[in-house]
Design a protein around this motif. Structure first.
Motif, PDB file in Angstrom:
ATOM      1  N   TYR A 236       1.438   7.254   0.701  1.00 17.72           N
ATOM      2  CA  TYR A 236       0.618   6.302   1.441  1.00 17.72           C
ATOM      3  C   TYR A 236      -0.765   6.905   1.571  1.00 17.72           C
TER       4      TYR A 236
ATOM      5  N   ASP B  15       0.796  -1.210   0.000  1.00 21.68           N
ATOM      6  CA  ASP B  15       0.000   0.000   0.000  1.00 21.68           C
ATOM      7  C   ASP B  15       0.842   1.280   0.000  1.00 21.68           C
TER       8      ASP B  15
ATOM      9  N   TYR C 121      -3.439   2.068  -5.358  1.00 21.80           N
ATOM     10  CA  TYR C 121      -2.069   2.140  -4.814  1.00 21.80           C
ATOM     11  C   TYR C 121      -1.001   2.400  -5.877  1.00 21.80           C
TER      12      TYR C 121
ATOM     13  N   GLN D  91      -0.610   9.245  -5.895  1.00 24.95           N
ATOM     14  CA  GLN D  91      -0.950   7.841  -5.684  1.00 24.95           C
ATOM     15  C   GLN D  91      -2.451   7.679  -5.900  1.00 24.95           C
TER      16      GLN D  91
ATOM     17  N   SER E 273       7.934  -0.582  -3.389  1.00 23.47           N
ATOM     18  CA  SER E 273       6.676  -0.707  -2.656  1.00 23.47           C
ATOM     19  C   SER E 273       6.886  -1.485  -1.363  1.00 23.47           C
TER      20      SER E 273
END
Lengths: 115, 114
Positions: A50, A30, A72, A68, A93
């Motif tokens: 994030y 994520d 994700y 983003q 990631s």
């Protein structure tokens, strides 16, 4: 599991132009971080995303921006390209719940050449 | 803030010989330590990491590393290298608190010849 995928793999741009690089994180991750690796150097942290927010930024000018998406995936945008922006751009990631010790998974990178 | 120093930019070695790649770090907070490998025209692959516990950690492809807190070092070793180990190796640290961003050294190019 496709791992971290980045596109395009190579790109040539002219000084002053703008560029967008794309990254799909590893399945289940994520958090996306972007790094710049100049020739002969180690990767340098650009920023981290994030929950669709930039939550940390390295020492890079505002010409570098990102985004983003709800799935994700992430984009890195660089405006007003300079010759010095030529580098390998790496996307990494991770899963925030796994903690800092889990490390990060890296994509193959996008090689940007500014002429 | 953290910093990482890789003391050798290039290490040439013959096949089947042992090798040590050196890494020293500096940090005002406790850190986790990593070694990554980068093959030509590829991204980074995690070799091994030190989180806590035993100071000797084993990774993939026969590599191991030893954490030395007093010397703030995390040297990478392999008892017998192969031609296929030719690659760039990066030492990295991340803070144990806060966000998981990595600080890398400049890398060591391991050149294995027959």
């Amino acid at each position: 599991d496709a791992g971290v995928t980045q596109s395009p793999t190579h790109l040539i741009k002219t000084r002053g132009q703008q560029v967008t690089l794309r990254c799909s994180p590893k399945s289940g991750h994520d958090t996306v971080s972007w790094y710049q690796q100049a020739l002969g150097q180690g990767p340098q942290f650009i920023f981290q995303y994030y929950e669709e927010e930039e939550r940390q930024r390295g020492n890079f000018p505002d010409r570098f921006s990102g985004h983003q998406f709800p799935n994700y995936s992430s984009e890195l945008n660089v405006n007003a390209l300079l010759l010095g922006d030529s580098a390998l751009y790496l996307c990494a990631s991770s899963l925030v719940g796994s903690g800092q010790g889990a490390g990060a998974f890296f994509g193959q990178g996008t090689r940007l050449t500014v002429v | 803030a953290q910093s990482v120093t890789q003391l050798d930019s290039q290490v040439p070695v013959f096949e089947e010989a042992p090798v040590e790649l050196r890494c020293n770090y500096s940090s005002s907070v406790s850190v986790y330590l990593f070694w990554y490998v980068q093959y030509p025209n590829q991204g980074l692959q995690l070799l091994l990491k030190y989180l806590s516990g035993s100071t000797l950690v084993k990774g993939i492809n026969g590599f191991e590393a030893e954490f030395n807190k007093s010397q703030t070092s995390f040297h990478l070793r392999k008892p017998s290298v192969h031609i296929s180990d030719t690659a760039e190796y990066f030492c990295a640290v991340t803070s144990r608190v806060g966000y998981s961003t990595l600080t890398f050294g400049k890398g060591t190019m391991l050149l294995v010849s027959p």
